[in-house]
Design a protein around this motif. Structure first.
Motif, PDB file in Angstrom:
ATOM      1  N   ASN A 173     -77.281   2.987  77.070  1.00 14.27           N
ATOM      2  CA  ASN A 173     -78.489   3.533  76.440  1.00 14.27           C
ATOM      3  C   ASN A 173     -78.166   4.877  75.816  1.00 14.27           C
ATOM      4  O   ASN A 173     -77.429   5.694  76.371  1.00 14.27           O
ATOM      5  N   VAL A 174     -78.694   5.065  74.622  1.00 12.96           N
ATOM      6  CA  VAL A 174     -78.423   6.270  73.833  1.00 12.96           C
ATOM      7  C   VAL A 174     -79.752   6.921  73.459  1.00 12.96           C
ATOM      8  O   VAL A 174     -80.595   6.281  72.823  1.00 12.96           O
ATOM      9  N   PRO A 175     -79.971   8.171  73.852  1.00 12.74           N
ATOM     10  CA  PRO A 175     -81.227   8.838  73.503  1.00 12.74           C
ATOM     11  C   PRO A 175     -81.253   9.260  72.036  1.00 12.74           C
ATOM     12  O   PRO A 175     -80.233   9.652  71.478  1.00 12.74           O
ATOM     13  N   ILE A 176     -82.414   9.132  71.422  1.00 12.24           N
ATOM     14  CA  ILE A 176     -82.612   9.642  70.067  1.00 12.24           C
ATOM     15  C   ILE A 176     -83.219  11.025  70.209  1.00 12.24           C
ATOM     16  O   ILE A 176     -84.370  11.185  70.611  1.00 12.24           O
ATOM     17  N   VAL A 177     -82.417  12.035  69.899  1.00 10.83           N
ATOM     18  CA  VAL A 177     -82.815  13.430  70.092  1.00 10.83           C
ATOM     19  C   VAL A 177     -83.038  14.084  68.727  1.00 10.83           C
ATOM     20  O   VAL A 177     -82.192  13.944  67.830  1.00 10.83           O
ATOM     21  N   PRO A 178     -84.169  14.769  68.536  1.00 12.97           N
ATOM     22  CA  PRO A 178     -84.430  15.419  67.243  1.00 12.97           C
ATOM     23  C   PRO A 178     -83.287  16.353  66.851  1.00 12.97           C
ATOM     24  O   PRO A 178     -82.847  17.187  67.646  1.00 12.97           O
ATOM     25  N   GLY A 179     -82.793  16.196  65.633  1.00 16.22           N
ATOM     26  CA  GLY A 179     -81.738  17.066  65.127  1.00 16.22           C
ATOM     27  C   GLY A 179     -80.341  16.673  65.527  1.00 16.22           C
ATOM     28  O   GLY A 179     -79.367  17.270  65.062  1.00 16.22           O
ATOM     29  N   ALA A 180     -80.194  15.678  66.409  1.00 13.76           N
ATOM     30  CA  ALA A 180     -78.869  15.249  66.864  1.00 13.76           C
ATOM     31  C   ALA A 180     -78.520  13.919  66.200  1.00 13.76           C
ATOM     32  O   ALA A 180     -79.373  13.046  66.027  1.00 13.76           O
ATOM     33  N   SER A 181     -77.266  13.768  65.844  1.00 11.92           N
ATOM     34  CA  SER A 181     -76.826  12.531  65.200  1.00 11.92           C
ATOM     35  C   SER A 181     -76.479  11.496  66.262  1.00 11.92           C
ATOM     36  O   SER A 181     -76.143  11.821  67.403  1.00 11.92           O
ATOM     37  N   LEU A 182     -76.535  10.234  65.870  1.00 16.69           N
ATOM     38  CA  LEU A 182     -76.183   9.154  66.774  1.00 16.69           C
ATOM     39  C   LEU A 182     -74.668   9.059  66.911  1.00 16.69           C
ATOM     40  O   LEU A 182     -73.939   9.488  66.015  1.00 16.69           O
ATOM     41  N   PRO A 183     -74.181   8.481  67.999  1.00 13.74           N
ATOM     42  CA  PRO A 183     -72.736   8.298  68.152  1.00 13.74           C
ATOM     43  C   PRO A 183     -72.172   7.459  67.016  1.00 13.74           C
ATOM     44  O   PRO A 183     -72.839   6.543  66.510  1.00 13.74           O
ATOM     45  N   ILE A 184     -70.963   7.768  66.617  1.00 11.07           N
ATOM     46  CA  ILE A 184     -70.326   7.055  65.518  1.00 11.07           C
ATOM     47  C   ILE A 184     -70.172   5.565  65.841  1.00 11.07           C
ATOM     48  O   ILE A 184     -70.110   4.717  64.935  1.00 11.07           O
ATOM     49  N   GLU A 185     -70.125   5.236  67.136  1.00 13.68           N
ATOM     50  CA  GLU A 185     -69.970   3.836  67.548  1.00 13.68           C
ATOM     51  C   GLU A 185     -71.149   2.963  67.098  1.00 13.68           C
ATOM     52  O   GLU A 185     -71.023   1.738  67.016  1.00 13.68           O
ATOM     53  N   LEU A 186     -72.297   3.590  66.810  1.00 13.76           N
ATOM     54  CA  LEU A 186     -73.465   2.825  66.409  1.00 13.76           C
ATOM     55  C   LEU A 186     -73.549   2.609  64.895  1.00 13.76           C
ATOM     56  O   LEU A 186     -74.493   1.984  64.407  1.00 13.76           O
ATOM     57  N   GLU A 187     -72.569   3.127  64.158  1.00 11.99           N
ATOM     58  CA  GLU A 187     -72.549   2.876  62.717  1.00 11.99           C
ATOM     59  C   GLU A 187     -72.254   1.409  62.430  1.00 11.99           C
ATOM     60  O   GLU A 187     -72.803   0.824  61.495  1.00 11.99           O
ATOM     61  N   ASN A 188     -71.378   0.818  63.229  1.00  6.32           N
ATOM     62  CA  ASN A 188     -71.090  -0.607  63.115  1.00  6.32           C
ATOM     63  C   ASN A 188     -70.997  -1.169  64.534  1.00  6.32           C
ATOM     64  O   ASN A 188     -69.917  -1.475  65.039  1.00  6.32           O
ATOM     65  N   PRO A 189     -72.138  -1.299  65.210  1.00 10.36           N
ATOM     66  CA  PRO A 189     -72.146  -1.638  66.639  1.00 10.36           C
ATOM     67  C   PRO A 189     -71.578  -3.022  66.909  1.00 10.36           C
ATOM     68  O   PRO A 189     -71.838  -3.974  66.170  1.00 10.36           O
ATOM     69  N   PRO A 190     -70.791  -3.145  67.982  1.00 15.53           N
ATOM     70  CA  PRO A 190     -70.210  -4.437  68.349  1.00 15.53           C
ATOM     71  C   PRO A 190     -71.150  -5.315  69.159  1.00 15.53           C
ATOM     72  O   PRO A 190     -70.779  -6.404  69.582  1.00 15.53           O
ATOM     73  N   CYS A 191     -72.351  -4.817  69.408  1.00 17.54           N
ATOM     74  CA  CYS A 191     -73.317  -5.541  70.220  1.00 17.54           C
ATOM     75  C   CYS A 191     -74.708  -5.311  69.644  1.00 17.54           C
ATOM     76  O   CYS A 191     -74.904  -4.414  68.815  1.00 17.54           O
TER      77      CYS A 191
END
Length: 301
Positions: A173-191
């Protein structure tokens, strides 16, 4: 006010989880009834059953049971008949149906669902995974995940992940935090990635409760973005737009139980894998010669 009180005896030669689930699911449909549960687990000898029978006689009420040993089962049924109490083994009907459909007899094996097999260790492994990848920890490990849940803080990501882990699902689980970018792993997620949405007022109530639990009730609530209505609303809207931009399905968890949310996540996972299998099948069916489509000798992808 309750209209009636009854004793309900749950007798099992294993942990009793099956009977607890059945009782919980059925009693949810009855209103204004007070049920006193008497849970008798790991009943495997006649001496243990005698103690159960004493308890049933002292506080009579309907009996649900799951006993594999036929002698114990018959003794319980005879005692209930003598006491004029309803006695039922809820799995017997299902067992008979499956035996007829499969054309074979079920094994008389106690606690068959609690064996330490590959499925058991998969659930343990999934639980360790959730602990190591909770709330954005170890984002590199998303490559090993079966599913990834995203959402704002306190949108039930963690409890949903733990529930899924008990089903053998590795859920990050990855939190969506205002002003913070998502992990690069979610640019092309394997799942599959699934967003969890919650209404503003419900989220504020949850966060206020969280602050009280951690001893932060003295924080000025009107100056705290964590529970400020407009700030929280903007946070939720931004998270929803982020999921839409990435094409991630979103589940509204405002009025859903953790079990319902997890069931929907499993459905979305199945749909994701079905689409992926379809795309792979189309790719295999495409012509290997790039010129085939141009010359009209093959099927265009």
């Amino acid at each position: 006010m309750t209209n009636r009180t009854i004793n309900l005896h749950l007798v099992s030669d294993s942990t009793g989880e099956t009977l607890n689930s059945i009782a919980r699911a059925t009693l949810a449909r009855f209103e204004d009834v007070r049920v006193i549960h008497h849970r008798w687990s790991l009943v495997r000898t006649r001496m243990q059953l005698d103690r159960v029978l004493d308890g049933i006689e002292h506080e009579p009420g309907p009996v649900l049971f799951t006993l594999v040993d036929r002698s114990l089962k018959h003794a319980l049924e005879e005692a209930c008949a003598r006491l004029h109490l309803t006695c039922l083994s809820p799995l017997d009907g299902v067992m008979e149906l499956l035996q007829g459909a499969l054309g074979t007899q079920a094994r008389e094996k106690r606690a068959a669902q609690h064996v330490m097999d590959a499925d058991y260790f998969r659930r343990i492994d999934a639980m360790h995974y959730v602990l190591s990848h909770d709330d954005g920890q170890g984002t590199a490990g998303i490559a090993e995940a079966d599913v990834c849940l995203v959402g704002v803080s306190r949108s039930s990501k963690t409890p949903t992940c733990f529930y899924l882990a008990n089903r053998g699902i590795k859920a990050a689980n990855v939190p969506i935090v205002p002003g913070a970018s998502l992990p690069i792993e979610l640019e092309n997620p394997p799942c599959p990635v699934v967003g969890l949405h919650i209404e503003v007022n419900a989220l504020i109530d949850i966060r206020r409760h969280r602050l009280r639990l951690i001893g932060a009730s003295g924080v000025r609530q009107d100056a705290n973005d964590y529970i400020d209505h407009e700030s929280v609303k903007a946070e939720i809207v931004a998270a929803r737009r982020l999921c839409t931009a990435h094409g991630w399905p979103v589940i509204d968890v405002t009025r859903r139980s953790i079990e319902e949310t997890a069931a929907t996540v499993l459905q979305l996972m199945e749909a994701w894998h079905a689409r992926r299998r379809g795309a792979e099948a189309e790719a295999r069916a495409a012509p290997s010669d790039p010129a085939a489509a141009v010359l009209g000798t093959g099927t265009t992808p």
